[in-house]
Design a protein around this motif. Sequence first.
Motif, PDB file in Angstrom:
ATOM      1  N   UNK A  39      35.997  40.871  33.569  1.00 47.34           N
ATOM      2  CA  UNK A  39      37.333  40.298  33.044  1.00 47.34           C
ATOM      3  C   UNK A  39      37.088  38.982  32.308  1.00 47.34           C
ATOM      4  N   UNK A  40      37.455  38.769  31.204  1.00 46.96           N
ATOM      5  CA  UNK A  40      37.400  37.764  30.310  1.00 46.96           C
ATOM      6  C   UNK A  40      37.740  36.326  30.725  1.00 46.96           C
ATOM      7  N   UNK A  41      38.801  36.164  31.510  1.00 45.25           N
ATOM      8  CA  UNK A  41      39.446  35.099  32.187  1.00 45.25           C
ATOM      9  C   UNK A  41      38.498  34.400  33.203  1.00 45.25           C
ATOM     10  N   UNK A  42      38.152  35.547  34.132  1.00 47.81           N
ATOM     11  CA  UNK A  42      37.540  34.816  35.509  1.00 47.81           C
ATOM     12  C   UNK A  42      35.975  35.315  35.477  1.00 47.81           C
ATOM     13  N   UNK A  43      35.455  36.300  34.336  1.00 43.21           N
ATOM     14  CA  UNK A  43      34.220  36.677  34.662  1.00 43.21           C
ATOM     15  C   UNK A  43      33.778  37.578  35.644  1.00 43.21           C
ATOM     16  N   UNK A  44      34.563  38.035  36.417  1.00 44.12           N
ATOM     17  CA  UNK A  44      34.396  38.812  37.529  1.00 44.12           C
ATOM     18  C   UNK A  44      34.505  40.384  37.025  1.00 44.12           C
ATOM     19  N   UNK A  45      33.726  41.325  37.913  1.00 40.50           N
ATOM     20  CA  UNK A  45      34.069  42.639  37.392  1.00 40.50           C
ATOM     21  C   UNK A  45      35.332  43.046  37.399  1.00 40.50           C
ATOM     22  N   UNK A  46      35.650  43.920  36.155  1.00 40.38           N
ATOM     23  CA  UNK A  46      36.817  44.519  35.940  1.00 40.38           C
ATOM     24  C   UNK A  46      36.896  45.768  36.739  1.00 40.38           C
ATOM     25  N   UNK A  47      37.832  46.619  36.773  1.00 49.19           N
ATOM     26  CA  UNK A  47      37.926  47.862  37.504  1.00 49.19           C
ATOM     27  C   UNK A  47      36.611  48.851  37.143  1.00 49.19           C
ATOM     28  N   UNK A  48      36.532  48.764  35.790  1.00 49.63           N
ATOM     29  CA  UNK A  48      35.456  49.771  35.244  1.00 49.63           C
ATOM     30  C   UNK A  48      34.030  49.185  35.834  1.00 49.63           C
ATOM     31  N   UNK A  49      33.753  47.989  35.839  1.00 43.25           N
ATOM     32  CA  UNK A  49      32.405  47.524  36.380  1.00 43.25           C
ATOM     33  C   UNK A  49      32.747  47.581  37.775  1.00 43.25           C
ATOM     34  N   UNK A  50      33.685  47.418  38.460  1.00 43.33           N
ATOM     35  CA  UNK A  50      33.523  47.627  39.947  1.00 43.33           C
ATOM     36  C   UNK A  50      33.462  49.092  40.256  1.00 43.33           C
ATOM     37  N   UNK A  51      33.897  49.955  39.668  1.00 41.64           N
ATOM     38  CA  UNK A  51      33.529  51.558  40.205  1.00 41.64           C
ATOM     39  C   UNK A  51      32.061  51.440  39.945  1.00 41.64           C
ATOM     40  N   UNK A  52      31.503  51.239  38.883  1.00 44.02           N
ATOM     41  CA  UNK A  52      30.107  51.485  38.369  1.00 44.02           C
ATOM     42  C   UNK A  52      29.146  50.755  39.544  1.00 44.02           C
ATOM     43  N   UNK A  53      29.543  49.465  39.870  1.00 42.17           N
ATOM     44  CA  UNK A  53      28.623  48.833  40.865  1.00 42.17           C
ATOM     45  C   UNK A  53      28.852  49.669  42.307  1.00 42.17           C
ATOM     46  N   UNK A  54      30.327  49.927  42.739  1.00 43.67           N
ATOM     47  CA  UNK A  54      30.270  50.700  43.860  1.00 43.67           C
ATOM     48  C   UNK A  54      29.707  51.968  43.886  1.00 43.67           C
ATOM     49  N   UNK A  55      29.673  52.797  42.932  1.00 43.30           N
ATOM     50  CA  UNK A  55      28.859  53.877  42.713  1.00 43.30           C
ATOM     51  C   UNK A  55      27.386  53.865  42.687  1.00 43.30           C
ATOM     52  N   UNK A  56      26.905  52.803  42.172  1.00 46.05           N
ATOM     53  CA  UNK A  56      25.496  52.428  42.628  1.00 46.05           C
ATOM     54  C   UNK A  56      25.067  52.033  43.840  1.00 46.05           C
ATOM     55  N   UNK A  57      25.903  51.290  44.444  1.00 53.97           N
ATOM     56  CA  UNK A  57      25.679  50.944  45.948  1.00 53.97           C
ATOM     57  C   UNK A  57      25.595  52.237  46.854  1.00 53.97           C
ATOM     58  N   UNK A  58      26.812  53.226  46.487  1.00 43.97           N
ATOM     59  CA  UNK A  58      26.731  54.292  47.238  1.00 43.97           C
ATOM     60  C   UNK A  58      25.397  55.126  46.980  1.00 43.97           C
TER      61      UNK A  58
END
Length: 166
Positions: free
Chosen positions: A120-139
Amino acid sequence: MVIDQVPFGVVYLQVDERFRMVNQRFADMVGMAKDDIVGRSMSEVLGQEAYEDTLRRHAAGETTFERAVTGSDGSTRILRVQYLPEQDPSGEVVGYLVTVEDVTASRQLQDELHHQARHDPLTGLLNRRGFEQALARLLLRDHATRSALCVMDLDGFKAINDHGGH
């Protein structure tokens, strides 16, 4: 010399691993004078670590690869190296034409676009796409590791998003 006008390094190496010809751009990349390079071995010019990495890649059949190089000023550049074998009429390799291109700027742009696509450009946090990819890597990691996922729904957060941006 015409070869000194091209925007990337050009080298000719004989099979004895000695530089026979280099252009000015390559000399600038390694921080040496052209005359000081010609006749020297790869390990003398590139250093033992880069030399061994090149041999390992060559033995693995790689003819094009990228390498991070730290300059004398401490900056890191990404170089794309391509080896083109020269063969005699019997098919025996007698030398290599090598091109070396600084791809640092394009790699930085690629990394920036990758970051923008997942944060996210405002917060710098993972957006939905980034979150889903990070979750997939974790799993996909070690299933013996216990993990938890906490999902929160904040009432009234739409007003904050609308006011501060998404």
